[in-house]
Design an enzyme around this catalytic site. Structure first.
Site, short mmCIF file in Angstrom:
data_model
loop_
_atom_site.label_atom_id
_atom_site.label_comp_id
_atom_site.label_asym_id
_atom_site.label_seq_id
_atom_site.Cartn_x
_atom_site.Cartn_y
_atom_site.Cartn_z
N LYS A 27 -6.78 19.27 -29.00
CA LYS A 27 -6.96 18.01 -29.71
C LYS A 27 -6.50 17.93 -31.05
CE LYS A 27 -10.76 14.68 -30.56
NZ LYS A 27 -12.10 14.87 -31.30
N ASP A 57 13.62 5.71 -15.72
CA ASP A 57 13.54 4.47 -15.00
C ASP A 57 13.18 4.57 -13.38
OD1 ASP A 57 13.78 1.62 -13.81
OD2 ASP A 57 14.37 1.11 -15.62
N ILE A 58 12.00 4.83 -13.07
CA ILE A 58 11.98 5.25 -11.54
C ILE A 58 12.75 4.23 -10.48
CG2 ILE A 58 10.25 5.53 -9.81
CD1 ILE A 58 8.14 5.87 -12.25
N ASN A 111 -1.56 1.34 -20.44
CA ASN A 111 -1.86 -0.32 -20.58
C ASN A 111 -2.73 -0.94 -19.57
OD1 ASN A 111 -0.54 -0.66 -17.73
ND2 ASN A 111 1.11 0.55 -18.50
N PHE A 131 9.63 -5.43 -10.37
CA PHE A 131 8.65 -6.52 -10.84
C PHE A 131 9.26 -6.71 -12.30
CE2 PHE A 131 5.13 -8.00 -8.37
CZ PHE A 131 5.27 -7.38 -7.40
#
Ligand code: C5P
Length: 404
Positions: free
Chosen positions: A291, A310-311, A212, A327
């Site tokens: 690849k 989920d850390i 992202n 956050f």
């Protein structure tokens, strides 16, 4: 008493067109009570006269390493020791390259090597020179060595280009100097703070990944400010191109699984955990060893993704008493989604931002946050990420101290 009373500033001027702003800069620094001595490179004197700078600073200009009469006054080592701050403005691409290489063949770079004072570098140059890989690398290296990089500003340049490369305005530079000397309250003295930052990369094959746009700037700003508030900071970072803040322990990771492992490793020692990273929610189930090849005649491709751990939820459930701050980057219904995450992940605080608004959040220099605890709400208005980090840490420190 003014903000800079008693502060000794060594202003180093190199040869860029923006040198003309140094007369105004010197006046404004002196208005704030600073004592300003000036060193000019040979090229700087082509852009502004030593006489002007002598008149505004009240001191003879130092410009030579090998001038016996100047050395008989305040010698270069004495001058290096005298300064509380060395401010290089404008710092040209050439000066920056010479600093990086450690040159000592003229007065200004010699002073920078000899001075125990912190050094602030205010780059000013044509934007193409600024973006040149050599200049970018030199600036990164200087920042990694702990030099402060102030600017450049963006806008129209003397050469007609428009973009980054302008010297910050004298009023902005004075503000930076004031902020630099402002004492940082030691709200987190001795507290161990772990911060996750940046994106994660989830490999598809040896050359491709899902990721992202997170730049890591918010997390890195938090790490820098928490350290300045007295905390022992560990920064667990995904792949970003940012310099490690001074005196911060950095652990580099790539994937969410690696970030998860690093986050849970020394949790017993962690008082506050701030999850600022934009962790990928899913990763490819299989990472191809070779690849992936384009298949002739096949127009679609399905990749199965599986959920990442989920850390922060795992950190909060680990029963180590760690104060957890998350956050929430949302594009709609910010408050509702943020409060839901606070409860679901068992967090003490959640900092929510509306990433649908332009000019803030992801990959931007600025941010605005609304911070929620179970019972309270705090608004942090749009500002530079370092300022936002500072305000968020004040809230975190207060809430943490109340909870212990
Ligand atoms: O659920 P969502 O991804 O929106 O939650 C965001 C918060 O959870 C952030 O603090 C982020 O760092 C954290 N997070 C995490 N591990 C994940 C996903 C999100 O720690 N796998």
């Amino acid at each position: 008493m003014s903000a800079l009373t008693g502060k000794k500033i060594l202003l180093g001027i190199s040869g860029g067109i923006a040198a003309y702003k140094c007369a105004e800069l010197t006046r404004r620094l002196k208005d704030q009570g600073a004592d300003v001595r000036i060193v000019m490179t040979k090229a700087a004197k082509e852009f502004i006269t030593p006489l002007t700078m002598q008149a505004v600073s009240g001191y003879a200009i130092a410009d030579s390493l090998l001038d016996p009469s100047a050395e008989a006054g305040m010698g270069h080592i004495e001058l290096a020791k005298w300064a509380d701050l060395v401010l290089l403005a404008p710092a040209t691409a050439n000066l920056i390259a010479r600093l990086r290489a450690g040159f000592a063949d003229e007065l200004l770079t010699t002073l920078c090597l000899a001075s125990p004072a912190p050094i602030a570098v205010s780059p000013a140059m044509n934007m193409k020179m600024y973006f040149a890989p050599a200049t970018q690398e030199n600036i990164t290296v200087l920042a990694e060595r702990g030099l402060h990089i102030w600017g450049p500003g963006k806008g129209p340049q003397a050469c007609g280009d428009i973009g980054p490369g302008r010297l910050l305005e004298p009023s902005d530079l004075v503000q930076r100097v004031i902020e630099f000397f402002a004492p940082v309250p030691q709200l987190l003295a001795g507290v161990s703070v772990t911060i996750t930052a940046g994106p994660t990369q989830e490999a598809l094959d040896p050359v491709r990944y899902i990721s992202n746009h997170s730049s890591g700037k918010m997390g890195f700003s938090l790490a820098e400010m928490a350290q300045r508030m007295g905390a022992n900071v560990t920064l667990i970072s995904g792949p970003v191109s940012l310099a490690t803040p001074l005196n911060v322990k950095r652990i580099d990771v790539c994937s969410a699984m690696q970030m998860h492992k690093a986050s849970l490793q020394d949790l017993a020692q962690c008082d506050i955990f701030i999850a600022c990273a934009a962790v990928a929610d899913y990763r490819p189930e299989h990472v191809e060893v070779q690849k992936m090849k384009k298949q002739q005649g096949v127009d679609d491709l399905t990749i199965k993704l599986i959920k990442n751990p989920d850390i922060i939820a795992d950190v909060a459930s680990a029963n180590t008493g760690t104060f957890c701050v998350g956050f929430a980057a949302e594009t709609q219904d910010v408050e509702r989604y943020a409060l839901d995450k606070l409860k679901r992940k068992k967090l003490k605080l959640i900092a929510a931002n509306d990433v649908a608004k332009s000019g803030q959040g992801f990959n931007s220099e600025k941010n605005a946050l609304t911070v929620f605890s179970e019972t309270e709400r705090f608004d942090i208005t749009l500002a530079d990420k370092k300022k936002v980090a500072n305000q968020l840490l004040v809230i975190i420190a207060q809430q943490y101290l109340q909870s212990t």
